[in-house]
Write a protein that holds these residues in place. Sequence first.
Motif, PDB file in Angstrom:
ATOM      1  N   PRO A   1       9.048  -2.118 -13.283  1.00 42.52           N
ATOM      2  CA  PRO A   1       7.646  -2.210 -12.841  1.00 42.52           C
ATOM      3  C   PRO A   1       7.038  -0.838 -12.586  1.00 42.52           C
ATOM      4  O   PRO A   1       5.842  -0.627 -12.824  1.00 42.52           O
TER       5      PRO A   1
ATOM      6  N   LEU B   1       5.763   0.691 -15.790  1.00 45.17           N
ATOM      7  CA  LEU B   1       4.451   0.186 -16.205  1.00 45.17           C
ATOM      8  C   LEU B   1       3.327   1.073 -15.672  1.00 45.17           C
ATOM      9  O   LEU B   1       2.415   1.464 -16.408  1.00 45.17           O
TER      10      LEU B   1
ATOM     11  N   GLY C   1      11.157  11.461  -9.302  1.00 37.43           N
ATOM     12  CA  GLY C   1       9.701  11.313  -9.305  1.00 37.43           C
ATOM     13  C   GLY C   1       9.246  10.747  -7.970  1.00 37.43           C
ATOM     14  O   GLY C   1      10.084  10.366  -7.142  1.00 37.43           O
TER      15      GLY C   1
ATOM     16  N   MET D   1      10.764   7.104  -3.442  1.00 41.28           N
ATOM     17  CA  MET D   1      10.489   6.072  -2.425  1.00 41.28           C
ATOM     18  C   MET D   1      11.478   4.917  -2.559  1.00 41.28           C
ATOM     19  O   MET D   1      12.030   4.441  -1.576  1.00 41.28           O
ATOM     20  N   PHE D   2      11.685   4.471  -3.801  1.00 43.64           N
ATOM     21  CA  PHE D   2      12.602   3.352  -4.036  1.00 43.64           C
ATOM     22  C   PHE D   2      14.012   3.699  -3.589  1.00 43.64           C
ATOM     23  O   PHE D   2      14.703   2.885  -2.978  1.00 43.64           O
TER      24      PHE D   2
ATOM     25  N   MET E   1      -2.104   2.719  -8.224  1.00 44.30           N
ATOM     26  CA  MET E   1      -0.741   2.187  -8.284  1.00 44.30           C
ATOM     27  C   MET E   1       0.194   2.847  -7.273  1.00 44.30           C
ATOM     28  O   MET E   1       0.915   2.160  -6.545  1.00 44.30           O
ATOM     29  N   LEU E   2       0.187   4.187  -7.214  1.00 46.87           N
ATOM     30  CA  LEU E   2       1.106   4.865  -6.303  1.00 46.87           C
ATOM     31  C   LEU E   2       0.793   4.500  -4.853  1.00 46.87           C
ATOM     32  O   LEU E   2       1.691   4.226  -4.054  1.00 46.87           O
TER      33      LEU E   2
ATOM     34  N   ALA F   1      -0.594   1.785  -3.832  1.00 49.73           N
ATOM     35  CA  ALA F   1      -0.223   0.391  -3.605  1.00 49.73           C
ATOM     36  C   ALA F   1       1.281   0.275  -3.345  1.00 49.73           C
ATOM     37  O   ALA F   1       1.717  -0.451  -2.437  1.00 49.73           O
ATOM     38  N   PHE F   2       2.070   1.002  -4.126  1.00 48.55           N
ATOM     39  CA  PHE F   2       3.518   0.976  -3.896  1.00 48.55           C
ATOM     40  C   PHE F   2       3.856   1.576  -2.538  1.00 48.55           C
ATOM     41  O   PHE F   2       4.706   1.058  -1.812  1.00 48.55           O
ATOM     42  N   ALA F   3       3.190   2.679  -2.201  1.00 49.35           N
ATOM     43  CA  ALA F   3       3.455   3.318  -0.914  1.00 49.35           C
ATOM     44  C   ALA F   3       3.125   2.366   0.230  1.00 49.35           C
ATOM     45  O   ALA F   3       3.882   2.241   1.199  1.00 49.35           O
TER      46      ALA F   3
ATOM     47  N   ALA G   1       2.950  -0.996   0.125  1.00 45.39           N
ATOM     48  CA  ALA G   1       3.856  -2.147   0.153  1.00 45.39           C
ATOM     49  C   ALA G   1       5.205  -1.757   0.738  1.00 45.39           C
ATOM     50  O   ALA G   1       5.786  -2.494   1.549  1.00 45.39           O
ATOM     51  N   MET G   2       5.705  -0.575   0.339  1.00 46.47           N
ATOM     52  CA  MET G   2       7.033  -0.204   0.816  1.00 46.47           C
ATOM     53  C   MET G   2       7.007   0.207   2.269  1.00 46.47           C
ATOM     54  O   MET G   2       7.989   0.002   2.996  1.00 46.47           O
TER      55      MET G   2
ATOM     56  N   LEU H   1      -5.498  -2.674  -0.575  1.00 45.03           N
ATOM     57  CA  LEU H   1      -4.329  -2.220   0.181  1.00 45.03           C
ATOM     58  C   LEU H   1      -4.046  -3.136   1.370  1.00 45.03           C
ATOM     59  O   LEU H   1      -2.879  -3.362   1.721  1.00 45.03           O
TER      60      LEU H   1
ATOM     61  N   VAL I   1      -2.142  -5.866  -0.006  1.00 47.75           N
ATOM     62  CA  VAL I   1      -0.760  -5.465  -0.268  1.00 47.75           C
ATOM     63  C   VAL I   1       0.099  -5.634   0.989  1.00 47.75           C
ATOM     64  O   VAL I   1       1.215  -6.178   0.925  1.00 47.75           O
TER      65      VAL I   1
ATOM     66  N   THR J   1       3.087  -8.329   1.156  1.00 43.45           N
ATOM     67  CA  THR J   1       4.468  -7.876   1.372  1.00 43.45           C
ATOM     68  C   THR J   1       5.118  -8.705   2.465  1.00 43.45           C
ATOM     69  O   THR J   1       6.262  -9.136   2.354  1.00 43.45           O
TER      70      THR J   1
ATOM     71  N   ALA K   1       2.692  -4.922  -4.539  1.00 41.06           N
ATOM     72  CA  ALA K   1       1.980  -3.740  -5.034  1.00 41.06           C
ATOM     73  C   ALA K   1       1.267  -4.050  -6.348  1.00 41.06           C
ATOM     74  O   ALA K   1       0.100  -3.678  -6.547  1.00 41.06           O
TER      75      ALA K   1
ATOM     76  N   VAL L   1      -2.815  -4.005  -7.109  1.00 40.85           N
ATOM     77  CA  VAL L   1      -3.509  -3.247  -8.155  1.00 40.85           C
ATOM     78  C   VAL L   1      -4.440  -4.161  -8.941  1.00 40.85           C
ATOM     79  O   VAL L   1      -5.581  -3.797  -9.261  1.00 40.85           O
TER      80      VAL L   1
END
Lengths: 218, 99
Positions: free
Chosen positions: A6, A9, A100, A105-106, A157-158, A160-162, A164-165, B67, B70, B74, B84, B88
């Motif tokens: 993911p 992507l 990266g 983060m992962f 995207m970044l 959003a991942f940040a 969520a995590m 966000l 999100v 989660t 996430a 998006v």
Amino acid sequence: MRDGVPLGLSIFAYGLGFGLVAAQAGFGVVKAVATSAAIYSGSAQLAAVNLLQSGTATLWALFATILVINARYILFGAALQPWLWQAGAARAYGSLLLLGDANWMFTMRAIRAGEADRAYLPGTGVPMMAAWLAGTALGAGAVSILPEPQALGFDLMLAAFATAMTAAMVKVRGDLVPVAVGAGAALAIAPLAGPGLAIIGAGLAGGVVAALMHRGQP
Amino acid sequence: MTDSFPILLLVMAAAAYFCRAAGFTLMRLVPVTPRLEAALRATPLAVMAGIAALALQQGGLAEALALAAVVALTRVIGSDVAAALIGVAVAAVLRWAGL
């Protein structure tokens, strides 16, 4: 590897964006892909292309620009070290080639969850690098026919991942301290020194506060 | 400034790898105390919160709603990756709607 897909992507879309910019700066597909492989960092590459385009840059300026924008990786590498060094020096330094933002983060999350497999970092890194190069090639080669990555929300995207995590990693109330310190530091530093240094400042501030608050529990 | 692309490439690659390896190398020379470990453990949360805070500050309502979704997703579905990606998509739809 599976966790990296993911991420791939989003990196693919980001790679598209860089390929488009590089093509507009007169880079062909080969040059654009070579740049992506050599630096493997979107923000640093965009700055480097900008600098090269200006035509007045020196090699030192190029070196320094990438150093400043990628300085956060010094922090990322330091945070990984106690875990990663157990893979042995050759593997550790090889893995760092594939470091990266997203797979750092992962990996940090996986370490918290007790991940023992030191191949986790390159395992998530390989799909990301492949997607990064493929995205760059497509972006540089097909510059005129692509939709704006922004319209698809990929620029978020970044973040959003940040987000969520962060939400997943906050388990006890004490975890909110680095969250608040990091967010506050980033917002305070960004207007003064730009987003790159703001992220480094956020990490350092969070680390310092955690060290000061540490009371000898394991 | 040289026009030789291979030399430019080499300089760029050296700078990029230096950053990736320097922190790791420095930490090999420093003993890892529990206090330092606590600091390193807090670093990712602070960095990620910083990234999210900057995105919120730069973005508008669409980014803030995405966000927020999100965070909620989660917690509800328990998968940060899925949350996430949905976030998006939410941002894309909200922007498309002109928000």
